[in-house]
Structures are given as C-alpha cells and as structure tokens.
Design a protein around this motif. Structure first.
Motif: not given
Length: 315
Positions: A106-111
């Motif tokens: 989730r963090k990678r996609v959002l970032d």
C-alpha cells in the motif's frame, strides 16, 4: 509489453528509460483533476398566488462524490486508480516470485502515485503541455510495440486499465518524466572528486599491521598490490554521494593527495584508503552522474513533499 511482470512501473519507467528515464522531447500535460464532490445544490421552493399550496420542485441531483485515496495540493487520486495500481503491483510481485507485506504494498503504490502527481504538477506549472494528438501518437506507438491495437487492448484489460484510466495515467507519467528530466539535466557534468586506492582486509589485526607498515614508510601502492594484485586497490575517481559507504567518502575528502586514512571498519571488512589526486572540476563518469541525478530527484521530491498539502484517505 506482453510480460505482465513489467506492469507496476510500466508507465513511468517506459517513458523514463535510461537516466532515471529516457528524455521526453515532446512537452505535454493534462490539467489537474477537479476536486471530486461539489457542494450539493439547495432544495428550492417556488411560491405562487396566496391561498394556494406552494408546489415543491424536485431537487436537482447533486454530483455523486468520487471516492479518493489521497489528495495532493487539492488534486485527487481516486480510490479506483489506487486499487487498480495495487492490483497491478500484486500481480507483478506474484509473477516475479517476490513478496511484500500488505502495508509495504500500500505504501509503495501510494508513494508512487503521490510522487508522480507532484512531478506532474510541477511540469504543468512550468508550462508542460501534451495535447490530445500527441497523446494519441504515444498510444499508437505503444500499440505498435505491443504487437497491434488488439494486443494493447488485451494488455490493458489484463492489467485493470480502462481506456480512460490508461490515458490519465499516461498523461501523468509523461509529465512526471519531463519534470524528472529537467531535474536530472540540471546536474553538472563535473564535480569535486578524489581519486583513491584501497587496502581491504577481513580482520582488524591485519589492518593494524598494515597501518603500522605504512607509518614505518612502506609504500601504500606496494601493500595495495599485495592484497589486490589485479587492480592494485584502484578505486578511481568519485564525487560525494556516489559510494554506498558515506564513511569512506568522509575519510577520502578529509585527506590531501598522498595521505592515507586510519582504519575504517565496515560490514565487509577493514579498510584503509589513500587519496592520490583531487580535482574540483573533474568530469563525472556516466554512472556517477546517474547516481547524482537520482539523488537530485530524491532531494527535489523531499522538498516538494514538505511544501505540499498531502491528504491520505486510505489506511
């Protein structure tokens, strides 16, 4: 294009290519997305003549708010786009046999979505443009490389893209690539650099023995060749920020040509270096310049994040 493992960063890195990304020669962009969910229109009543009931008009339906995953400087990233990107990442990880925790995914996609949006916004502010004809030309080129329009449509469907969402993503990626190229191009071709050689051993006792020999006047090059007969310990030229071990750079740039360092303990062993030359305007190698360009992009993003209003609506 036919390999689904490429999907997650396909758009951005297809455009970026070699230096962080291939240079996008055509300027282009898309206006920021409107903020979803306008204020509902008030219910209106119309009065007629006295003593007659006032008929109530049917209220004009207000637009259905679009669910957002995040908002970047008032520009929305839709929940649908975020979820589609998350699915593409998960498919790519599965095809590559790699694993990331759900939180890391989730963090990678959002970032990535936030970073692309920040770069695209900066490109638009700088006058970047991409009209519909230019966008269509890019899509046709992608179709040609994919093996035809049918092959591209099949790839889009398999990777959770609609025609509309693909166009939005491609516009943003093109703008982000342009902005990244501007940052990379601003990195000078020369920098303050040192040339050094090294002696690397596996234990501290050996390193102490070497240091004692150096202090006794034994030539550094002689000892370096003993422990590294192939290169004589040659490290070549490097600027600040290039080596993976900042402690080596700190030691190197504190030395004058001809001087050697104390023992530098590393995870890989025990190191002693000697600076042989220094040039404040030494031309950067292609690899060193790419590394500094990457650092420049990271620093730009860090500054931009601090200056921006980022709202996150997903866990």
């Amino acid at each position: 294009m036919s390999n689904p493992s490429v999907v997650y960063r396909l758009l951005l890195f297809f455009l970026l290519g070699a230096v962080l990304v291939s240079a996008c020669s055509n300027a282009g962009g898309v206006a920021p997305s409107p903020i979803p969910g306008s204020t509902p229109e008030s219910t209106r009543f119309v009065s007629h003549t006295p003593f007659q009931p006032s008929p109530t008009l049917t209220p004009t339906p207000s637009p259905t708010p679009v669910a957002l995953a995040a908002r970047v400087n008032q520009e929305g990233i839709t929940l649908a786009e975020y979820e589609a990107e998350l699915k593409r990442l998960q498919n790519a990880l599965k095809s590559q046999g790699k694993e990331l925790s759900a939180a890391e995914q989730r963090k990678r996609v959002l970032d990535d979505l936030i970073w692309q949006t920040l770069m695209a916004q900066a490109a638009f502010q700088a006058g970047y443009q991409l009209d519909d004809a230019a966008l269509e030309a890019r899509i046709q080129k992608l179709a040609q490389e994919a093996g035809g329009e049918a092959a591209l449509k099949e790839w889009l469907s398999r990777n959770a893209y609609t025609d509309a969402s693909f166009r939005v993503a491609l516009r943003r990626a093109a703008a982000a690539a342009w902005q990244r190229d501007q940052i990379a191009a601003a990195v000078p071709e020369t920098a303050d650099q040192v040339r050094a050689r090294q002696i690397l051993v596996s234990d501290n006792a050996t390193a102490e023995s070497i240091l004692s020999q150096l202090r006794a006047g034994v030539n550094f090059g002689t000892l370096a060749s003993r422990y590294d007969p192939l290169t004589g310990g040659e490290m070549g030229w490097f600027p600040r920020g290039y080596l993976p071990h900042p402690e080596i750079e700190a030691a190197a740039f504190a030395l004058k040509p001809g001087e050697y360092s104390p023992i530098i303990p590393l995870k890989i062993g025990y190191l002693i270096i000697q600076v042989t030359e220094r040039n404040p305007q030494q031309r950067l190698s292609a690899d060193a310049r790419r590394t500094l360009q990457g650092i420049a992009v990271q620093n730009w993003l860090k500054d931009r994040l601090q200056q921006s209003k980022i709202e996150i609506f997903v866990p």
